[in-house]
Design a protein around this motif. Structure first.
Motif, PDB file in Angstrom:
ATOM      1  N   GLU A 131     -13.393 -59.693  -3.041  1.00 34.49           N
ATOM      2  CA  GLU A 131     -13.195 -60.844  -3.915  1.00 34.49           C
ATOM      3  C   GLU A 131     -14.505 -61.397  -4.459  1.00 34.49           C
ATOM      4  O   GLU A 131     -14.530 -61.975  -5.540  1.00 34.49           O
ATOM      5  CB  GLU A 131     -12.423 -61.928  -3.156  1.00 34.49           C
ATOM      6  N   ASP A 132     -15.622 -61.191  -3.721  1.00 34.92           N
ATOM      7  CA  ASP A 132     -16.908 -61.667  -4.228  1.00 34.92           C
ATOM      8  C   ASP A 132     -17.623 -60.621  -5.085  1.00 34.92           C
ATOM      9  O   ASP A 132     -18.735 -60.865  -5.575  1.00 34.92           O
ATOM     10  CB  ASP A 132     -17.811 -62.100  -3.071  1.00 34.92           C
ATOM     11  N   GLY A 133     -17.001 -59.453  -5.248  1.00 34.41           N
ATOM     12  CA  GLY A 133     -17.574 -58.421  -6.107  1.00 34.41           C
ATOM     13  C   GLY A 133     -18.726 -57.649  -5.508  1.00 34.41           C
ATOM     14  O   GLY A 133     -19.319 -56.802  -6.182  1.00 34.41           O
ATOM     15  N   GLY A 134     -19.044 -57.867  -4.235  1.00 34.33           N
ATOM     16  CA  GLY A 134     -20.202 -57.212  -3.647  1.00 34.33           C
ATOM     17  C   GLY A 134     -19.902 -55.884  -2.977  1.00 34.33           C
ATOM     18  O   GLY A 134     -20.815 -55.106  -2.700  1.00 34.33           O
ATOM     19  N   GLN A 135     -18.622 -55.613  -2.685  1.00 34.31           N
ATOM     20  CA  GLN A 135     -18.260 -54.393  -1.971  1.00 34.31           C
ATOM     21  C   GLN A 135     -17.041 -53.747  -2.618  1.00 34.31           C
ATOM     22  O   GLN A 135     -16.220 -54.421  -3.247  1.00 34.31           O
ATOM     23  CB  GLN A 135     -17.954 -54.710  -0.505  1.00 34.31           C
ATOM     24  N   ALA A 136     -16.939 -52.428  -2.442  1.00 33.80           N
ATOM     25  CA  ALA A 136     -15.796 -51.677  -2.946  1.00 33.80           C
ATOM     26  C   ALA A 136     -15.487 -50.553  -1.972  1.00 33.80           C
ATOM     27  O   ALA A 136     -16.286 -50.236  -1.074  1.00 33.80           O
ATOM     28  CB  ALA A 136     -16.078 -51.117  -4.333  1.00 33.80           C
ATOM     29  N   LEU A 137     -14.299 -49.964  -2.142  1.00 32.60           N
ATOM     30  CA  LEU A 137     -13.827 -48.942  -1.207  1.00 32.60           C
ATOM     31  C   LEU A 137     -13.699 -47.581  -1.875  1.00 32.60           C
ATOM     32  O   LEU A 137     -13.298 -47.475  -3.042  1.00 32.60           O
ATOM     33  CB  LEU A 137     -12.466 -49.333  -0.628  1.00 32.60           C
ATOM     34  N   ILE A 138     -14.039 -46.544  -1.107  1.00 33.28           N
ATOM     35  CA  ILE A 138     -13.706 -45.160  -1.432  1.00 33.28           C
ATOM     36  C   ILE A 138     -12.736 -44.696  -0.356  1.00 33.28           C
ATOM     37  O   ILE A 138     -13.008 -44.857   0.833  1.00 33.28           O
ATOM     38  CB  ILE A 138     -14.955 -44.259  -1.444  1.00 33.28           C
ATOM     39  N   SER A 139     -11.610 -44.130  -0.759  1.00 30.12           N
ATOM     40  CA  SER A 139     -10.596 -43.698   0.207  1.00 30.12           C
ATOM     41  C   SER A 139     -10.382 -42.196   0.082  1.00 30.12           C
ATOM     42  O   SER A 139     -10.595 -41.601  -0.977  1.00 30.12           O
ATOM     43  CB  SER A 139      -9.268 -44.433  -0.037  1.00 30.12           C
ATOM     44  N   ALA A 140      -9.961 -41.586   1.193  1.00 29.67           N
ATOM     45  CA  ALA A 140      -9.691 -40.148   1.209  1.00 29.67           C
ATOM     46  C   ALA A 140      -8.796 -39.839   2.394  1.00 29.67           C
ATOM     47  O   ALA A 140      -8.584 -40.688   3.278  1.00 29.67           O
ATOM     48  CB  ALA A 140     -10.987 -39.353   1.304  1.00 29.67           C
ATOM     49  N   ARG A 141      -8.286 -38.620   2.401  1.00 31.55           N
ATOM     50  CA  ARG A 141      -7.490 -38.167   3.542  1.00 31.55           C
ATOM     51  C   ARG A 141      -8.126 -36.914   4.125  1.00 31.55           C
ATOM     52  O   ARG A 141      -8.395 -35.946   3.414  1.00 31.55           O
ATOM     53  CB  ARG A 141      -6.040 -37.864   3.150  1.00 31.55           C
ATOM     54  N   ILE A 142      -8.373 -36.959   5.442  1.00 30.63           N
ATOM     55  CA  ILE A 142      -8.841 -35.782   6.160  1.00 30.63           C
ATOM     56  C   ILE A 142      -7.612 -35.055   6.696  1.00 30.63           C
ATOM     57  O   ILE A 142      -6.779 -35.644   7.383  1.00 30.63           O
ATOM     58  CB  ILE A 142      -9.780 -36.169   7.319  1.00 30.63           C
ATOM     59  N   GLU A 143      -7.496 -33.787   6.373  1.00 36.27           N
ATOM     60  CA  GLU A 143      -6.311 -33.011   6.730  1.00 36.27           C
ATOM     61  C   GLU A 143      -6.360 -32.575   8.196  1.00 36.27           C
ATOM     62  O   GLU A 143      -7.414 -32.547   8.822  1.00 36.27           O
ATOM     63  CB  GLU A 143      -6.206 -31.781   5.830  1.00 36.27           C
ATOM     64  N   GLY A 144      -5.185 -32.206   8.704  1.00 32.61           N
ATOM     65  CA  GLY A 144      -5.092 -31.683  10.059  1.00 32.61           C
ATOM     66  C   GLY A 144      -4.613 -32.719  11.047  1.00 32.61           C
ATOM     67  O   GLY A 144      -4.414 -33.896  10.718  1.00 32.61           O
ATOM     68  N   ASP A 145      -4.423 -32.263  12.301  1.00 31.42           N
ATOM     69  CA  ASP A 145      -3.974 -33.174  13.347  1.00 31.42           C
ATOM     70  C   ASP A 145      -5.118 -34.067  13.797  1.00 31.42           C
ATOM     71  O   ASP A 145      -6.224 -34.015  13.257  1.00 31.42           O
ATOM     72  CB  ASP A 145      -3.376 -32.396  14.523  1.00 31.42           C
ATOM     73  N   GLU A 146      -4.841 -34.868  14.809  1.00 28.39           N
ATOM     74  CA  GLU A 146      -5.808 -35.866  15.258  1.00 28.39           C
ATOM     75  C   GLU A 146      -7.145 -35.252  15.668  1.00 28.39           C
ATOM     76  O   GLU A 146      -8.211 -35.747  15.304  1.00 28.39           O
ATOM     77  CB  GLU A 146      -5.191 -36.625  16.439  1.00 28.39           C
ATOM     78  N   LYS A 147      -7.089 -34.146  16.392  1.00 30.42           N
ATOM     79  CA  LYS A 147      -8.330 -33.524  16.878  1.00 30.42           C
ATOM     80  C   LYS A 147      -9.092 -32.859  15.741  1.00 30.42           C
ATOM     81  O   LYS A 147     -10.323 -32.931  15.667  1.00 30.42           O
ATOM     82  CB  LYS A 147      -8.003 -32.525  17.985  1.00 30.42           C
ATOM     83  N   THR A 148      -8.370 -32.196  14.830  1.00 28.96           N
ATOM     84  CA  THR A 148      -9.017 -31.559  13.682  1.00 28.96           C
ATOM     85  C   THR A 148      -9.667 -32.595  12.785  1.00 28.96           C
ATOM     86  O   THR A 148     -10.795 -32.415  12.307  1.00 28.96           O
ATOM     87  CB  THR A 148      -7.982 -30.738  12.880  1.00 28.96           C
ATOM     88  N   ALA A 149      -8.953 -33.695  12.551  1.00 30.81           N
ATOM     89  CA  ALA A 149      -9.500 -34.764  11.706  1.00 30.81           C
ATOM     90  C   ALA A 149     -10.759 -35.362  12.331  1.00 30.81           C
ATOM     91  O   ALA A 149     -11.736 -35.655  11.627  1.00 30.81           O
ATOM     92  CB  ALA A 149      -8.442 -35.843  11.487  1.00 30.81           C
ATOM     93  N   ALA A 150     -10.746 -35.528  13.661  1.00 32.83           N
ATOM     94  CA  ALA A 150     -11.920 -36.079  14.338  1.00 32.83           C
ATOM     95  C   ALA A 150     -13.119 -35.146  14.195  1.00 32.83           C
ATOM     96  O   ALA A 150     -14.256 -35.589  13.972  1.00 32.83           O
ATOM     97  CB  ALA A 150     -11.607 -36.327  15.806  1.00 32.83           C
ATOM     98  N   ALA A 151     -12.870 -33.844  14.308  1.00 36.74           N
ATOM     99  CA  ALA A 151     -13.967 -32.874  14.166  1.00 36.74           C
ATOM    100  C   ALA A 151     -14.532 -32.892  12.748  1.00 36.74           C
ATOM    101  O   ALA A 151     -15.752 -32.810  12.545  1.00 36.74           O
ATOM    102  CB  ALA A 151     -13.464 -31.478  14.527  1.00 36.74           C
ATOM    103  N   THR A 152     -13.652 -33.006  11.755  1.00 35.68           N
ATOM    104  CA  THR A 152     -14.111 -33.074  10.365  1.00 35.68           C
ATOM    105  C   THR A 152     -14.934 -34.331  10.133  1.00 35.68           C
ATOM    106  O   THR A 152     -15.974 -34.295   9.464  1.00 35.68           O
ATOM    107  CB  THR A 152     -12.903 -33.039   9.403  1.00 35.68           C
TER     108      THR A 152
END
Length: 739
Positions: A131-152
């Motif tokens: 809301e103050d214009g100082g920050q913004a987000l980049i979003s993405a999805r890491i594929e795979g199950d929980e352990k694969t995503a953690a390794a990535t």
């Protein structure tokens, strides 16, 4: 004057003969099995997950699985918080660097669905910009199950976080939270073990005096923990297991092993003091205290097994770990410990360190005399103690009436954790609750129907913004993103879930998201909780009846055990939900309690309370069978087990407090809550309430109708063994110790 035995010692039979026949061989086999368990259980924590709070059969789980399969970009699980500083995120240099980060992230293997504030459609930009214009987000999805995503994440995060030209980048999102939580739990567990083991050893030396005797319970606990790790490693081959279960393995492995070993070693030393030979002392100990240990292990295992009824693998994991560690602790106490006692013989009393601080002090004439006096005082004023204790426990439990349930999030982590910092910035500085968006999966609708549905959803009072529909390639599916007002799992968001599910639509809809998962989790627990409580109650009633032959004592045991947990539940809300003592204990209050935690803590604490209840009742029952004197038996039981139960409770509380030093809030709540429950049970319920209630019920305590009496005579379990009254009295006087 020496006491002549009434008859020669009985020859060992059955299980006793099996354990005592070849102690060296038995000990060697146990050591080999333990070494194999070390090998089999290595790396078990790396195969565990940090989730498991969702119901696999729920609507929200179904919708989430379809969205992940058909719309892999719809559920981002990693977020980059890009801080543009004073220039702001719309500054050309900041925007250019933001786009370069998007390109770099999109080029990584295993990463899909990359989006950002600088590329989003105009109507979606507001949710991705502070809301103050100082920050913004980049979003993405890491594929795979929980352990694969953690390794990535481990592979790509170091190159993303930090300073990039005019911007500062930090990494958050669900994958980062789960990965950081898993690492934190493993580090905290190691620290807890380093705290608990030496403190426990010191306490055991104070209880036993002998350093040799003090090491035996630790030996049993280590064997139980290592064996349970091997069992959990095997279970991970077939199903998901939560990393949180490691904490219960350590706590119960040490705590119950110490309880069981205390009971067996104390009884063995009493038999030695009474003049029995080593083999006879071991056999008597197994036939008496050994039966109580086995009985206690069954009652604890039943309480923990009740968690298998719930669909969440978080709860089921604690059942796997708990049942395994309880049974292994009992097995080690009943097999490994007697073989060690056979080999040690009288040397179990070696290295009596108490001589260092008892030098010049007259020895005590009778052990447990203080507990006997306390029991007599309580029974003289039984109505006062019964009413005052019950009222006090109920008063301590009152805060639980205001409990609010929620889902675990980044605030489980320390405030300094990177993923917690990112998510807190999003909560504080971004409109709505971007990490709490609800998704509505729509099936077999037309574009016109979708548009009409969206218009209806936009008019709902809890909806801040509605995006979509986003159709699938085939056109059979679509989804809407509904951003709720307020907190991600607050009351408004939960009401919005009900409103969305009640919305009329000419096509099938399924709602998912954090608030929807919470509603489904509460529903699953509420549906199965009565069955779990019924199983615990019925099996406990049956087992206590088999131990005592009484109809009234099992009812008292269940009710008083439940009453002993009120302080734990009250403290859970007062401290962790309302945030009292949060600064002292070092956690961030979320304003709610994770839905599965009360169930878990009830099952564990109820089982441990039964553990102490069995120790006390078995000794009271043994003395009542011997003398037929009710009040004397109650006093005798407390005198000969009060110190033992208190010592066991204090040691277990030390282990649980060590677990409670964890930086993860749920683990802290589990450790500190159960420590409180154990101490309240041992020091208030067993010391004050139980003798008061038994005094009030009098000899009626032992009544049972004829058919049940005959049933108990045939199938009942009894700790005591037949012995002449005079011989039993004289040997106790000679021993000067209790069991």
């Amino acid at each position: 004057m020496p006491i002549e035995p009434a008859s020669s010692p009985p020859e060992p039979r059955g299980f006793t003969r099996l354990v005592t026949a070849r102690p060296r061989l038995s000990l060697l086999i146990a050591l080999v099995v333990t070494a194999l368990a070390v090998f089999a259980g290595s790396g078990v924590a790396d195969r565990m997950g940090s989730g498991g709070w969702e119901d696999p059969a729920a609507e929200s789980t179904y919708a989430a699985e379809v969205l992940e399969r058909e719309f892999p970009d719809s559920e981002p699980n990693v977020l980059l918080l890009v801080d543009g500083g004073e220039a702001g995120v719309d500054d050309p240099a900041v925007a250019a660097e933001g786009r370069r980060l998007v390109e770099r992230l999109a080029a990584e293997d295993g990463v899909t669905g990359v989006g950002s504030y600088w590329q989003a459609p105009e109507r979606a930009k507001a949710a991705l910009r502070a809301e103050d214009g100082g920050q913004a987000l980049i979003s993405a999805r890491i594929e795979g199950d929980e352990k694969t995503a953690a390794a990535t994440l481990e592979r790509i995060a170091p190159g993303l976080r930090g300073t990039h030209g005019p911007v500062e980048v930090t990494v958050g999102g669900p994958v980062a939270v789960q990965h950081e939580m898993t690492e934190t739990i493993q580090e905290d567990l190691l620290r807890a073990e380093m705290i608990a083991l030496p403190v426990t050893l010191v306490l055991l030396v104070m209880v036993f005096g002998s350093a040799v005797a003090a090491l035996l319970p630790l030996l049993v606990g280590i064997v139980a923990i290592l064996g349970t790790n091997a069992v959990l490693r095997g279970i991970t081959e077939f199903t998901d297991v939560s990393v949180f279960a490691m904490n219960l393995t350590t706590a119960l492995g040490l705590g119950l092993a110490i309880d069981y070993a205390l009971f067996i070693v104390r009884r063995y030393r009493e038999e030695l003091a009474a003049g029995a030979e080593v083999r006879t002392a071991v056999g008597t100990t197994l036939r008496t205290a050994g039966r109580t240990v086995l009985f206690s292990a069954l009652t604890v295992a039943v309480s923990l097994a009740a968690m298998l009824l719930f669909p969440q693998y978080f709860l089921r994991s604690f059942a796997y770990a708990g049942i395994a560690v309880v049974l292994l602790a009992a097995a080690a106490a009943l097999i490994l410990l007697p073989t060690a006692l056979m080999l040690l013989g009288e040397r179990v009393n070696s290295l009596d360190l108490r001589k260092l601080w008892r030098r010049g002090r007259a020895p005590r004439k009778e052990q447990g005399a203080g507990w006997g006096k306390a029991a007599a005082l309580v029974m003289r004023r039984a109505p006062v103690f019964a009413v005052a204790t019950t009222a006090g426990l109920l008063l301590l439990g009152l805060p639980f009436l205001g409990v609010k349930f929620g889902t675990p999030d980044d605030r489980q982590l320390p405030a300094s954790a990177e993923s917690h910092v990112v998510q807190q910035h999003i909560r504080d500085g971004f409109p709505g609750s971007p990490d709490g968006a609800l998704k509505v999966l729509a099936e077999q609708g037309t574009p016109e129907e979708y548009e009409a549905y969206r218009s209806g959803v936009e008019r709902l009072p809890g909806a801040l913004r509605v995006d979509g529909p986003v159709p699938s390639a085939s056109g059979d599916l679509a989804y809407f993103t509904v951003l709720p007002k307020g907190e991600a799992v607050g009351e408004q968001a939960q009401r919005l879930v009900h409103e969305l599910r009640g919305q009329d639509a000419p096509f099938e809809t399924s709602v998912t998201g954090r608030a929807a998962q919470l509603e489904d989790s509460k529903g699953a627990i509420g549906e199965r909780l009565p069955w779990a409580l019924a199983i615990i109650a019925v099996v406990t009633l049956l087992l206590v009846f088999l131990l005592t032959g009484s109809v009234l004592i099992p009812l008292q045991a269940v009710l008083l055990n439940g009453l002993s947990l009120t302080a734990m539940f009250g403290a859970m809300v007062w401290i962790f939900q309302e945030g009292h003592l949060s600064g002292l204990l070092g956690f961030t209050s979320t304003g709610d309690i994770e839905t599965t935690l009360p169930v878990l803590m009830f099952c564990v604490a109820f089982g441990l309370s039964m553990d102490y209840g069995v120790f006390l009742l078995s000794r009271i029952k043994e003395e009542y069978d011997r003398t037929g004197k009710h009040e004397h038996s109650v006093k005798f039981g407390l005198q000969h087990t009060g110190g033992l139960i208190t010592a066991a409770a204090v040691i277990l509380a030390v282990v649980m407090v060590a677990i409670g030093t964890s930086r993860v809030t749920n683990t802290k709540m589990l450790g500190l809550g159960i420590a409180l429950a154990v101490l309240m049970d041992a020091m208030v319920v067993r010391s004050l309430l139980v003798p008061a209630v038994l005094k009030l019920t009098g000899r009626r305590t032992w009544w049972a109708p004829g058919p049940l009496r005959r049933l108990h005579e045939r199938f009942g379990l009894s700790e005591g063994e037949p012995e002449p009254v005079a011989t039993g009295t004289e040997t106790r006087e000679k021993a000067g110790v209790g069991a």
